[in-house]
Design an enzyme around this catalytic site. Sequence first.
Site, PDB file in Angstrom:
ATOM      1  CG  ASP A   1      -1.828   1.117   1.541  1.00  0.00           C
ATOM      2  OD1 ASP A   1      -2.317   1.417   0.313  1.00  0.00           O
ATOM      3  OD2 ASP A   1      -1.899   1.376   2.537  1.00  0.00           O
ATOM      4  CE  LYS A   2       0.294   7.364  -2.326  1.00  0.00           C
ATOM      5  NZ  LYS A   2       0.785   8.550  -1.433  1.00  0.00           N
TER       6      LYS A   2
ATOM      7  CE  LYS B   1      -1.709  24.805  -4.773  1.00  0.00           C
ATOM      8  NZ  LYS B   1      -2.649  25.353  -3.528  1.00  0.00           N
TER       9      LYS B   1
ATOM     10  CG  ASP C   1      -3.080   8.680  -2.798  1.00  0.00           C
ATOM     11  OD1 ASP C   1      -4.264   9.421  -3.013  1.00  0.00           O
ATOM     12  OD2 ASP C   1      -2.397   8.740  -1.747  1.00  0.00           O
TER      13      ASP C   1
END
Lengths: 367, 1115
Positions: free
Chosen positions: B404-405, B573, B686
């Site tokens: 998993d990150k 941005k 994600d």
Amino acid sequence: MMAASYNAKDEDAVGSGGPGAVKSKKPDNTAFKQQRLPAWQPILTAGTVLPAFFMIGLIFIPIGIGLLVTSNNIKEFEIDYTGVDMFSPCFNCSQNYSWNSTSACTCSVPFSLDQPFESNVFMYYGLSNFYQNHRRYVKSRDDSQLNGDKSSLLNPSKECEPYRTSDKKSIAPCGAIANSLFNDTLELCYIHPNGSRITIHLVKTGIAWWTDKHVKFRNPGGNNNNLSIVFQETSKPVNWHKPVYELDPSDPENNGFINEDFIVWMRTAALPTFRKLYRIIQKKKDNMTPTLPPGNYSLEVTYNYPVRSFDGRKRMILSTISWMGGKNPFLGIAYITVGSVCFFLGVVLLIIHHKYGNRNNNADIPN
Amino acid sequence: MLRRRLNRLCGGDEKRVDSRTIYVGHRPCPDTEAFIPSKFCDNRIVSSKYTVWNFLPKNLFEQFRRIANFYFLIIFLVQVIVDTPTSPVTSGLPLFFVITVTAIKQGYEDWLRHKADNEVNKYPVTVLEDGRSVKKESEKIKVGDVVEVVEDETFPCDLILLQSSREDGTCFVTTASLDGESNHKTHYTVPDTEKDLQALPATIECEQPQPDLYKFVGRMHIYKPEQEPAVRSLGPENLLLKGATLKNTKKISGVTVYTGMETKMALNYQGKSQKRSAVEKSINAFLLVYLCILISKAVVCTTLKYVWQSKEGQDEPWYNQKNQKEKDTNMYLKMFTDFLSFMVLFNFIIPVSMYVTVEMQKFLGSFFITWDKDFFDPEIQEGALVNTSDLNEELGQVEYVFTDKTGTLTQNNMEFIECCIDGFQYKHRDTRSELDGFTVTDGPVNKLQQKAGQEKEELFLRALCLCHTVQVKEAGSEEVLTDQVDGIDGMQPQPEEERGFIASSPDEIALVRGAMEYGFTFLGLESKSMKIKNRENNIEEYKLLHVLNFDPVRRRMSVIVQTKSGETLLFCKGADSSIFPRVKPEEVDRIRMHVERNATEGYRTLCVAYKQLSAEEYAVADTGLREARLALQDREQKLMAMYNQVETGMSLIGATAVEDRLQEEAAETMEALQGAGMKVWVLTGDKMETAKSTCYACRLFQRGTELLELTVRTLEDGRLKREEKLLELLRDYHRRAVQDAPPVKAGVTRSWSTANQDYGFIIDGATLSLVMNPSREADASQYRSLFLQICQNCTAVLCCRMAPLQKAQIVKMVKNSKGSPITLSIGDGANDVSMILEAHVGIGIKGKEGRQAVRNSDYAIPTFNLCFILPQFLYQFFCGYSQQPLYDAAYLTMYNICFTSMPILAYSLLEQHISMEILLDNAALYREIANNAMLRWRPFLYWTVLGIFQGLLFFFGVRFLFSNPALQDNGQVFGNWSYGTIVFTVLVFTVTLKLALDTRHWTWINHFVIWGSLAFYVFFSFFWGGIIWPFLKQQRLYFVFANMLSSVSAWLVIIILILLSLLPEILLVVLRKPRGPHSRQKKPSQSNVGGSQSSQSSARPLLMRTFSDESNSVI
């Protein structure tokens, strides 16, 4: 498990307690738990093994030689008296055999010893093709009966079937082993060069294991010396000629279940060809004359035990004994062989080690 | 399966209907027909396998499903039924022992699960009932209950949001533990329910429970007196999922729609099938081989027995008559029982203790992991926790690592690292002491300590302060305000300046926080005006006019603000690629260098630009934006076009670099894992960009790695349909990665980084579901095999936007691929649970290879008792095939339980055949161990041959000795039990000493166990033979052992046989040239240094970086 995992997460997420509140679960820093126990790490290398090989060779070869010499010094004489051959003295006895015959069949087997037998001489009988180690046979006994247990005397173990009861009385001793007790009588006569026959005195005690005779086997009824009363409720094994309390009427310490011939028989042999200790010929007191001088002998056999039906053989063996037991060259040869092999391997390894080991060592240096 | 059953149980009658109707607060509603309380399952979560009632039958059933246990049960039954050479006790006792030990172990583990379940199920929750709020245990919640949840609490079940303490009827939720997305999500109340919840007459109609986290369809009927019932549609934005956590909202109320095992979270867990370790599988294979040996032995013996018996006088000689029952038995039945008896006699060839040994080893081995202080995390004060001990041996054989990150690779903790203003680099050091907080490290052309102008600096910082969607956490609920991004309090507390920020993305917070470090503090947004405290501690106020939201296609966001002085400014941005084309080119060059350097260092870079809007410009933009927002059709496109139109002609002010802090040494670990030949897959929920940058940061993707992307974006191709494009891409990638790549030596691809091109593969959830479940069923296998082949040829694979079930799907796919590699999953959240369950080895957080576990697998082989049972077999040739056992029953029984299992257990637990330090230094050594190498057929064959050799040696050595059984110096003879005892003594000593030879790591425990078991054998033999045992039918061994010891010949034969049977092993050890030169050559020096070194090494990193150089030199 899943509950556990998201629970952990919850705790993180809530995070309210803070680290201080949780009691420390830090693992103990002990050598065992961290798998850092001090350890001895022996490495078997050519360097350590080589001397071991030579040592083994150096130790084993002399032992082997000693064993071989000892074994070769043991005098052993063996004679087959089964009577298979037409011309052998016991042929008749072996032919007319029946369990019911009342008259004993005797035969006399002459033999001669070339060498004197010194010290104590042990007399064995040997049987071949007799499966004392057959499972049905081995278990066919009742040790508690033999140990003098009264209830087992009258109600022997089921294992004794079909030698458990006869004529509605329990058999004592029950079972196939006891039933097939070797009942040939062997006597030894020395035929003096002058023609006279001297019967050699055979000692019939000291042939069974001490613990068997004194602990494992016991006559029922304690100190009651009158065994015939103790055994009156029982029946003799079907193949026996006489009841158990008449095995040795002359010596109460060798009668009934503690008869040594019986005890020896009850220790079942490991292999179908076996020998069992029968008698001991004690050495002469004067030490000068050998126990059995060379010359002619005669083996007087009361032939009771049938073996022809299963193609068996009966032998009589005379043997002296050394510290290693009876004559058996096997151990000596084995030790010499293994010792030599180790020595040889040691040499080979030494050569290998010398040739290749050095190169290896060179290669090692950069590391 | 369990779930299905549960569903059926819970769902019951409503299975037929596609929807469920829920009465809010259990109140009957006026309009509907009679109120029928339908039955839903309760809110209990069950992860345990057993209950008190079904433990015994269920556990026994599961245990007897193992081949060996079942086999021993059969043997035991045969012994009970048929007259067999050994009593049922001989196999019954060990079996009982085995079953009991295993049952205790599994019972204990299940008890732990029960405890965990209870913690969840008994968690107190507040339920509104008849106008009062009642505290209830979580498991008592029923569907329809109105539940109150306060901030930072986890939702106890799936709720429809009815009321929030926030004015705007929203609440913030983090679902980090569900899908790994750590940002705050906004959920909305159902309109029109802001009234009195106590008496809200409403029903909810919604679909049946389904595992998809992002889907929910329902309707709410609100009954108002004398009005038509209002109908509101419900979507996922109204649904609060069990397992998610309430954030930044004081209190919400919601009505329960799904409970317990029907919640979306529970449905995302897969059934708890019993994990079988690969070692067990290969043990089973060997078991079958030995079973064949056993059966053939029994067949041979039976046949020979009848051949032998056919000779006259052999079957039933006069001295050994059969009893009546035996005579009556049918010949064929007799043959069969004979066969069974032989089976029973030889059954110990398969050691009953094998599983116990392996099991105990695993159980105790897992304690070592728990105890390992290298796994200890000082921050949370907890060490490693081993949940199931069944699998730690597989740690040594892992080929694929799925990780998993969020929270696993990264700490999920963004930190502002540096920025670049107008081409000057500002690196933030620990500057709290310095007043202005700026340190200039180096300028582009190394202008001595030069800074950008004050004006530029401030503009840049204002931009950082304004251009975001961060909200300030409402003060008051807590004394210390902290980041609430994902619940991890990452920043060091700074009591004065501390502020809680909330944002959908943690890097926005990092930027605001970064600006704060430099003196510009964002104070909050109040009724469309943003307040900033500048360096001079003055409050500046800006009117927020427009927010041009971030989206992944534009990859930038902007705000339009109006200063006090009336100027209208646009701050923007975004990713460099999306900003650079929109600014003046001459500005770009100055900053590009910085950006690129930062990016290669693994930082997330953002560029900041601004533009001043004139009044006319603003008016155009304003109307355009408003129109687009209100558009009913193609709103998205119109907005997009408008945004693009506004965000042009800006001027670049600077760039920022934000680090998503990796776990300590994550990069080193990843490199080491790859070096160890493992393939690392990152599976995360994600966003792709984030995940990708993490992969770069932890060096999963190197700079030279060619990325193969298979995402929704690459599939967006006007010409082709999605699936066609997918196939095309798959083929293309396959050609590149598989066919063109030089043939890779299976499994042992060394030194990734050298010659061949590395490939990284990226796929996202949507595409994956296309691959896994294409519309045309026929393509499925083709897609899948293409996909798999590509993946297998890539150094690293990144799967983003994964739902938990998809993670599990991937793991399953790899697990079932060719060669069935061992997989390992690492994750930290509940969203990883299904993936963890699916893999062979699941690791809760972070793992390194279990060093003591690596060699466990091969301990099973020596426990096969070929040399134990072969003499038994040979003895049959000498006892008329009568199944006479060679050894006494006591020895048979004790052999496995005590004489050999304890030493093997100690050996397997404590052996470190390569020392820890070397293992840590050389990850490549892992390759030798992995792949189940130790339990492959060659060593198995070696053991078998050795066993045969030893068995023959034992039997015939003693056989020749017994050609003259007069072995005592008093001429007395030995019988069959002495024979067996000699063989058995040789056997016990040989087996134990052989183990001693194999032991390279002698701790006192090894000494104790090995010499202790030998001493125990001697003691036991004396004891067993020293007493007339009243309960025994036969006193077979009475003084046999003591008598044996009184015979010199017996001693001599025992010594020579032990030596001879160990000779091959010794020779092999000496002659075998070191397999891994590292391990052996380093050994001597290692052992010399010994203890002093070990203390240092614990401080070393998990796996040293140096390994990669060394791994090349291994071969």
